[in-house]
Design a protein around this motif. Structure first.
Motif, PDB file in Angstrom:
ATOM      1  N   CYS A 310       0.900  -1.157   0.000  1.00 20.24           N
ATOM      2  CA  CYS A 310       0.000   0.000   0.000  1.00 20.24           C
ATOM      3  C   CYS A 310       0.935   1.203   0.000  1.00 20.24           C
ATOM      4  CB  CYS A 310      -0.883  -0.101   1.248  1.00 20.24           C
ATOM      5  SG  CYS A 310      -2.112   1.172   1.404  1.00 20.24           S
ATOM      6  N   THR A 311       1.349   1.688   1.171  1.00 23.20           N
ATOM      7  CA  THR A 311       2.374   2.723   1.219  1.00 23.20           C
ATOM      8  C   THR A 311       3.669   2.178   0.606  1.00 23.20           C
ATOM      9  OG1 THR A 311       1.481   3.871   3.110  1.00 23.20           O
ATOM     10  CG2 THR A 311       3.865   3.970   2.840  1.00 23.20           C
ATOM     11  N   SER A 483      -8.660   7.406   8.510  1.00 19.14           N
ATOM     12  CA  SER A 483      -7.766   6.248   8.586  1.00 19.14           C
ATOM     13  C   SER A 483      -6.357   6.565   8.085  1.00 19.14           C
ATOM     14  CB  SER A 483      -8.338   5.053   7.806  1.00 19.14           C
ATOM     15  OG  SER A 483      -7.768   3.871   8.282  1.00 19.14           O
ATOM     16  N   SER A 543       6.440  -0.168   6.459  1.00 20.23           N
ATOM     17  CA  SER A 543       5.106   0.349   6.112  1.00 20.23           C
ATOM     18  C   SER A 543       4.128  -0.342   7.061  1.00 20.23           C
ATOM     19  CB  SER A 543       4.737   0.010   4.668  1.00 20.23           C
ATOM     20  OG  SER A 543       4.381  -1.352   4.575  1.00 20.23           O
ATOM     21  N   GLY A 544       2.909   0.179   7.090  1.00 19.84           N
ATOM     22  CA  GLY A 544       1.898  -0.440   7.945  1.00 19.84           C
ATOM     23  C   GLY A 544       1.659  -1.888   7.541  1.00 19.84           C
ATOM     24  N   ALA A 545       1.523  -2.105   6.240  1.00 25.27           N
ATOM     25  CA  ALA A 545       1.232  -3.454   5.770  1.00 25.27           C
ATOM     26  C   ALA A 545       2.397  -4.406   6.076  1.00 25.27           C
ATOM     27  CB  ALA A 545       0.948  -3.430   4.274  1.00 25.27           C
ATOM     28  N   GLU A 548       1.960  -5.386   9.567  1.00 28.73           N
ATOM     29  CA  GLU A 548       0.938  -6.440   9.697  1.00 28.73           C
ATOM     30  C   GLU A 548       1.574  -7.804   9.416  1.00 28.73           C
ATOM     31  OE1 GLU A 548      -2.113  -5.594   6.851  1.00 28.73           O
ATOM     32  OE2 GLU A 548      -2.447  -3.592   7.652  1.00 28.73           O
ATOM     33  N   HIS A 577      -9.262  -3.026   6.773  1.00 24.59           N
ATOM     34  CA  HIS A 577      -8.522  -2.502   5.626  1.00 24.59           C
ATOM     35  C   HIS A 577      -8.038  -3.681   4.787  1.00 24.59           C
ATOM     36  CE1 HIS A 577      -5.176  -0.316   3.585  1.00 24.59           C
ATOM     37  NE2 HIS A 577      -6.045   0.657   3.659  1.00 24.59           N
ATOM     38  N   THR A 579      -5.392  -4.409   3.398  1.00 24.49           N
ATOM     39  CA  THR A 579      -4.063  -4.982   3.635  1.00 24.49           C
ATOM     40  C   THR A 579      -4.124  -6.087   4.700  1.00 24.49           C
ATOM     41  OG1 THR A 579      -3.639  -3.196   5.199  1.00 24.49           O
ATOM     42  CG2 THR A 579      -2.699  -2.951   3.009  1.00 24.49           C
ATOM     43  N   THR A 624      -9.039  -3.884  13.955  1.00 21.67           N
ATOM     44  CA  THR A 624      -8.641  -2.476  13.947  1.00 21.67           C
ATOM     45  C   THR A 624      -9.395  -1.789  15.074  1.00 21.67           C
ATOM     46  OG1 THR A 624      -8.403  -2.615  11.572  1.00 21.67           O
ATOM     47  CG2 THR A 624      -8.478  -0.407  12.515  1.00 21.67           C
ATOM     48  N   ASP A 653      -4.595  -3.792  14.558  1.00 22.61           N
ATOM     49  CA  ASP A 653      -4.127  -2.858  13.527  1.00 22.61           C
ATOM     50  C   ASP A 653      -4.130  -1.472  14.150  1.00 22.61           C
ATOM     51  OD1 ASP A 653      -4.176  -0.894  11.482  1.00 22.61           O
ATOM     52  OD2 ASP A 653      -4.931  -2.330  10.021  1.00 22.61           O
ATOM     53  N   ALA A 655      -3.473   1.469  12.937  1.00 22.72           N
ATOM     54  CA  ALA A 655      -3.583   2.646  12.066  1.00 22.72           C
ATOM     55  C   ALA A 655      -4.386   3.742  12.764  1.00 22.72           C
ATOM     56  CB  ALA A 655      -4.238   2.266  10.748  1.00 22.72           C
ATOM     57  N   HIS A 675       0.692  -3.174  15.124  1.00 18.19           N
ATOM     58  CA  HIS A 675       1.643  -2.322  14.401  1.00 18.19           C
ATOM     59  C   HIS A 675       1.182  -0.881  14.559  1.00 18.19           C
ATOM     60  CE1 HIS A 675      -1.231  -2.056  10.928  1.00 18.19           C
ATOM     61  NE2 HIS A 675      -0.639  -0.887  10.769  1.00 18.19           N
ATOM     62  N   ASN A 677       1.361   2.831  12.548  1.00 17.23           N
ATOM     63  CA  ASN A 677       1.789   3.551  11.352  1.00 17.23           C
ATOM     64  C   ASN A 677       2.437   4.854  11.806  1.00 17.23           C
ATOM     65  OD1 ASN A 677       0.783   1.556   9.755  1.00 17.23           O
ATOM     66  ND2 ASN A 677      -0.575   2.863   8.582  1.00 17.23           N
ATOM     67  N   HIS A 679       3.844   6.867  10.078  1.00 23.58           N
ATOM     68  CA  HIS A 679       3.513   7.909   9.092  1.00 23.58           C
ATOM     69  C   HIS A 679       2.068   8.376   9.260  1.00 23.58           C
ATOM     70  CE1 HIS A 679       3.020   3.875   7.571  1.00 23.58           C
ATOM     71  NE2 HIS A 679       2.263   4.251   6.585  1.00 23.58           N
ATOM     72  N   LYS A 680       1.419   7.978  10.298  1.00 23.24           N
ATOM     73  CA  LYS A 680       0.100   8.536  10.593  1.00 23.24           C
ATOM     74  C   LYS A 680       0.196   9.189  11.969  1.00 23.24           C
ATOM     75  CE  LYS A 680      -2.287   5.244   7.710  1.00 23.24           C
ATOM     76  NZ  LYS A 680      -3.244   4.172   7.590  1.00 23.24           N
TER      77      LYS A 680
HETATM   78  C1  LIG Z   1      -6.525   0.562   8.868  1.00 22.66           C
HETATM   79  C2  LIG Z   1      -5.275   0.475   8.054  1.00 22.66           C
HETATM   80  N1  LIG Z   1      -4.469  -0.593   8.177  1.00 22.66           N
HETATM   81  C3  LIG Z   1      -3.342  -0.721   7.460  1.00 22.66           C
HETATM   82  C4  LIG Z   1      -2.955   0.228   6.544  1.00 22.66           C
HETATM   83  C5  LIG Z   1      -1.724  -0.017   5.705  1.00 22.66           C
HETATM   84  O1  LIG Z   1      -0.694   0.862   5.973  1.00 22.66           O
HETATM   85  P1  LIG Z   1       0.450   1.165   4.893  1.00 22.66           P
HETATM   86  O2  LIG Z   1      -0.189   1.961   3.818  1.00 22.66           O
HETATM   87  O3  LIG Z   1       1.494   1.897   5.604  1.00 22.66           O
HETATM   88  O4  LIG Z   1       0.936  -0.138   4.357  1.00 22.66           O
HETATM   89  C6  LIG Z   1      -3.751   1.364   6.375  1.00 22.66           C
HETATM   90  C7  LIG Z   1      -3.345   2.393   5.387  1.00 22.66           C
HETATM   91  O5  LIG Z   1      -4.035   3.248   4.968  1.00 22.66           O
HETATM   92  C8  LIG Z   1      -4.945   1.505   7.143  1.00 22.66           C
HETATM   93  O6  LIG Z   1      -5.735   2.569   7.008  1.00 22.66           O
END
Ligand SMILES: Cc1ncc(COP(=O)(O)O)c(C=O)c1O
Length: 945
Positions: A310-311, A483, A543-545, A548, A577, A579, A624, A653, A655, A675, A677, A679-680
């Protein structure tokens, strides 16, 4: 604001919003807040604990000169780094163009027609190639070819990640020497490196044919600078090329962030991981760019996905692309030739002193055979030089564009006795003698005008500015993406990233040279543990994913260690999400989807039934929290208990951590791993689609199962990087041990400047801002899903579906119309189609929140005009949005509403107008005819004609 919401105090709002059963009352264990000036001084002092030695380590990371014009106007410019992923194409044409340049550059240099707009790092890009080949060859559940060949001489960190990623999918990784590898139908693919781990330029053509003959595919890990001189992988027959674009003007930063690249043959265009930028047209038939094949975006495929990207690394891809634009093909070739010449000079000098080289075919890296590395290492360190100690008898030396002739005296001196003066000969006009003839590039590259125009600083500065002007970033207005938490990226958090003691550190330097980084890593880990309530942290996922995936792998490792290999079922709510299920599949888990109730809460009955049904095989759940519907479910503890009773683990999650920090925590709700994020919640900018960081925190019982990294294990034994990734306890998930380490400074700074109270207050204000906006909008719009007390968490969902029947207006029309008001749309159609999800964050003040609400309310009035028949259902400001400057000044204005209404719908817009640079982008034209590189100049000529 409180009055508008209908509460007396902030505490009352928070009490109403967060269930008391999960509320933490104690103060976070974080140091006292410090001021911006104190922070900068502290980070300066810590930085001096990092040592800036001359680096010849290579191994995928090289010194580079970031052109100042790019440093100042892109890297240090909020107009570039605060952008969001370009989902709203009409206000993202600048970065879309730059990313198209990146793709063109990668495609041209690698000789393969399709390239994506970056991946996370070289090692994960290699693993993505493996995954893609695996799914391409094994199209059904019956796996016919499960083996992947990995040449012995690819970078150790790449091996490490490949091994990690292969195991859960049942892929068997076979290491060997490509020259005598026995490849049969049981192999679905292979990877080789060009030039390889030892710097050697090998001829893979015969090997590639052998793999193709059994129906397999070949990926080449490669180096963009080398490819300016070498025959590109596509011309040698490779199916995929991957690598790191770091040495195109992106600082080392102790491992990142950098943009990895991925290019492929045309056959793979619908299977490729990551985002692809494509050329399309807008509503006025003008050329317009957009993210192509968007609905195919890998993570959106949920459990059918073959990747979870994703990111990615958009900002760094933009920097690398700008480097190519600035230098042009000739400039790049000159840099490459100079680097190769330096390597040749060193090679000659070392051989003259009686040493042998492992290969005579090289570009920038030579490997010297010695009887014992020890004396060489001692001498190099005395001269503040890092060489690469491959094993006890091999030393690697990689040259790069930062090396000047003076440096060569010290370098060669490492191989000289201490008596004779160092002398070497150079002739700048010398031919390059170590590029084998099969590998000498004859094809041209970067012939497009964009790579042949902007070579002066003046031109370059204007080109960057011209693109920046097309993009709406946080320096224009709030970006209320639910999100995604588009909060302030404070200047003081960003400034240290440009300091050389942070930016010039190679990821594989000896630990004693990176003590500054160690301190940041240790302290930030402790802060994140305090905030999550957990015990251990891994800062590796970038990255967030990836977080995960790393978290699920930790759960998997835990079950395996307990002899529970059969525990592979994971429960994931329908609202998750995309991911989440994608990462679960990558971690070898079977996804069972859990229903939601009409009010957005998890259907606990369904959850319990499914947990019991799969009890014996339950790996865990992914939740989440607060949910993607923006609510704190009261039954979260019960949900966690159900999973634990069945022997499963709870993954949270994080996020949405912006709604939790300081008020509750993943540990308080009963989770085992999460995890974050960074970057959030923790202020790392989104950079237009990356960088990001997705560290994971875990409870103590999972600590032993976190990812590891071969370079850390090696450093402990202090022999430098070694070949075999199987030395690690658990494999790595990223190329570098601390992922994109340099941006950890941003989150560190964020927490240091807020302190415990500030972190809690930020969360409270985020909740306050969301509830204030909800209060201002709820009389005119339906708000979906609120908590039992009628409040939302840090975000809320506005239902736009009713307007489809009442006025023929879709969510997309509202999103595009917001652009005319100078705003970026909130998150569209996630988690509920036909809605928008608004997340203001704590960074926005009341005036900005009001401006946004005014815009939405004004749009509601425009919808009413359609409902009441005062405005045409087809020709109205929403359907025609966004309005470009050109469309408004046209002499043929034929719409039923005024130009002023089109472009200046509210007073404030007149003071500060942001113009979308293209009209609504056509989503289908570009996908039908995928063009993902800069079109030939002739196509512009045709358009003009
Ligand atoms: C709820 C949630 N989980 C996971 C992610 C994935 O994060 P990343 O884009 O950093 O991989 C996002 C990204 O928008 C998200 O909103």
């Amino acid at each position: 604001m409180l009055r508008a919401i209908g509460v007396k105090t902030l505490d009352e709002l928070i009490d109403k919003t967060i269930p008391s059963s999960i509320r933490t009352r104690s103060c976070l264990n974080l140091p006292e807040a410090i001021s911006e000036a104190e922070l900068l001084s502290e980070l300066k002092n810590i930085s001096l604990h990092n040592k800036t030695f001359g680096n010849y380590i290579g191994q995928g990371y090289y010194g580079t000169i970031v052109p100042s014009v790019i440093l100042r106007n892109v890297f240090e410019n909020p107009g570039w780094y605060t952008q969001y992923t370009p989902y709203q194409a009409e206000i993202s044409q600048g970065r879309l163009e730059s990313l198209l340049n990146f793709q063109t550059m990668v495609s041209d240099l690698t000789g393969l027609p399709i390239a994506n707009a970056s991946l996370l790092d070289e090692a994960t890009a290699a693993a993505e190639a493996m995954n893609m080949f695996f799914h391409q060859v094994n199209k059904t559940d019956e796996i016919k070819s499960a083996k992947f060949f990995v040449d012995d001489e690819i970078f150790p960190q790449t091996k490490d990640v490949i091994v990690t990623r292969a195991a859960p999918l049942g892929i068997s990784v076979v290491f060997g020497d490509y020259r005598n590898a026995r490849i049969d139908e049981t192999f679905f693919g292979a990877i080789v490196q060009y030039p390889n781990n030892l710097g050697s330029i090998e001829d893979y053509r015969d090997f590639i044919s052998r793999v193709h003959n059994v129906g397999g595919y070949v990926a080449m890990a490669t180096d963009l600078l080398a490819l300016t001189l070498l025959t590109p992988p596509g011309e040698l027959g490779a199916d995929v090329a991957v690598g790191n674009a770091q040495r195109f003007g992106v600082p080392l930063g102790y491992g990142g962030p950098h943009a990895a690249f991925f290019s492929a043959k045309d056959d793979f265009k619908r299977a490729m991981p990551g985002r692809i930028i494509g050329v399309s047209i807008d509503a006025e038939n003008n050329r317009a760019l957009r993210m192509a094949l968007q609905t195919r975006e890998q993570h959106i495929k949920r459990e059918k996905a073959t990747s979870n990207i994703c990111t990615a690394q958009a900002l760094l891809a933009n920097m690398a692309a700008m480097y190519a634009v600035f230098h042009g093909p000739r400039g790049l070739k000159n840099i490459a030739k100079r680097v190769a010449l330096l390597a040749q000079i060193v090679a000659d000098a070392v051989q003259e002193r009686g040493f042998e080289l492992v290969s005579q075919n090289f570009f920038d890296t030579i490997v010297v055979t010695v009887t014992d590395i020890k004396p060489f290492k001692e001498k190099a360190e005395r001269q503040r030089i890092n060489l690469r100690y491959i094993d006890n008898t091999h030393i690697g030396i990689s040259l790069d564009e930062t090396v000047v002739l003076d440096d060569l005296y010290d370098l060669i001196n490492c191989f000289e006795n201490d008596v004779d003066p160092v002398a070497f000969s150079i002739n700048e006009d010398d031919e390059l003698e170590h590029l084998p003839s099969f590998a000498v590039r004859t094809s041209s590259f970067l012939t497009h005008p964009v790579f042949n125009t902007h070579h002066s600083e003046t031109q370059m500065m204007r080109y960057i500015k011209q693109l920046e002007n097309k993009d709406l970033s946080l320096n224009t207005s709030m970006i209320s993406l639910g999100s995604c938490t588009m909060k302030l990226n404070a200047a003081s958090e960003m400034i240290p990233l440009s300091w050389i003691h942070w930016s010039h550190i190679h990821p594989f330097v000896p630990a004693e040279q990176a003590k500054g980084y160690k301190r940041i890593v240790d302290e930030l880990s402790a802060y994140l543990n305090a905030i999550t309530g957990f015990d251990a942290c891994s800062l590796q996922p970038n990255s967030g994913a990836q977080g995960e995936f790393a978290g699920l792998l930790t759960i998997r490792n835990f079950h395996l260690a307990n002899g529970d290999a059969h525990r592979n079922v994971i429960l994931i709510p329908i609202s998750a999400h995309g991911t989440n299920p994608a990462s679960a599949v990558m971690a070898g888990m079977k996804v069972v989807v859990v229903k939601a109730l009409d009010n957005g809460y998890i259907d606990v009955g369904d959850f319990k039934a499914k947990a019991e049904q799969h009890g014996a095989n339950l790996a865990g759940t992914m939740i989440t929290y607060p949910s993607t519907y923006g609510i704190f479910e009261e039954e979260i503890k019960l949900i966690c208990d159900i999973v634990h009773q069945q022997g499963g683990q709870v993954y949270m999650d994080g996020a949405n951590m912006n709604a939790q920090s300081g008020l509750t925590s993943p540990a308080a709700i009963g989770a085992d791993v999460c995890h974050l994020n960074l970057h959030k919640t923790f202020s790392i900018p989104h950079g237009g689609g990356g960088p990001g960081m997705g560290p994971i925190c875990v409870k103590a019982h999972l600590a032993a199962h976190l990812p590891s990294h071969s370079s850390i294990v090696n450093r402990e034994t202090s022999i430098g990087a070694i070949h075999d990734s199987r030395f690690t306890i658990h494999g790595a998930v990223s190329a570098a041990p601390f992922g994109s380490a340099s941006i950890l400074l941003i989150s560190y700074a964020y927490i240091r400047m807020l302190g415990a109270e500030g972190v809690r207050k930020a969360t409270e204000y985020a909740i306050l801002n969301a509830n204030y906006m909800k209060a201002r909008l709820e009389n005119d719009f339906d708000i979906l899903y609120t908590g039992h007390n009628g409040t939302c968490a840090h975000e809320f969902i506005v239902d736009l579906r009713p307007f489809k029947t009442s006025a023929g207006v879709e969510a997309e029309d509202v999103a595009k119309r917001l652009m005319d008001y100078g705003f970026h749309a909130p998150t569209m159609s996630f988690p509920v189609p036909g809605t928008i999800m608004i997340e203001p964050t704590e960074s926005e003040d009341k005036a900005e929140l009001d401006r946004f609400c005014d815009a939405l309310l004004s749009i509601r009035e425009e919808i009413k005009e359609i409902e009441e028949g005062k405005s045409d259902r087809k020709d109205n400001p929403l359907k025609n949005a966004p309005h470009t400057q050109l469309s408004v000044v046209t002499s043929q204005w034929s719409h039923s509403y005024s130009r002023e209404k089109a472009a200046f719908p509210l007073g404030y817009v007149k003071q500060n107008k942001f113009w979308p640079s293209v009209a609504r982008v056509n989503n289908t034209v570009g996908d039908r005819n995928l063009i993902c590189v800069c079109e030939p100049t002739s196509s512009y000529a045709e358009q003009e004609a």
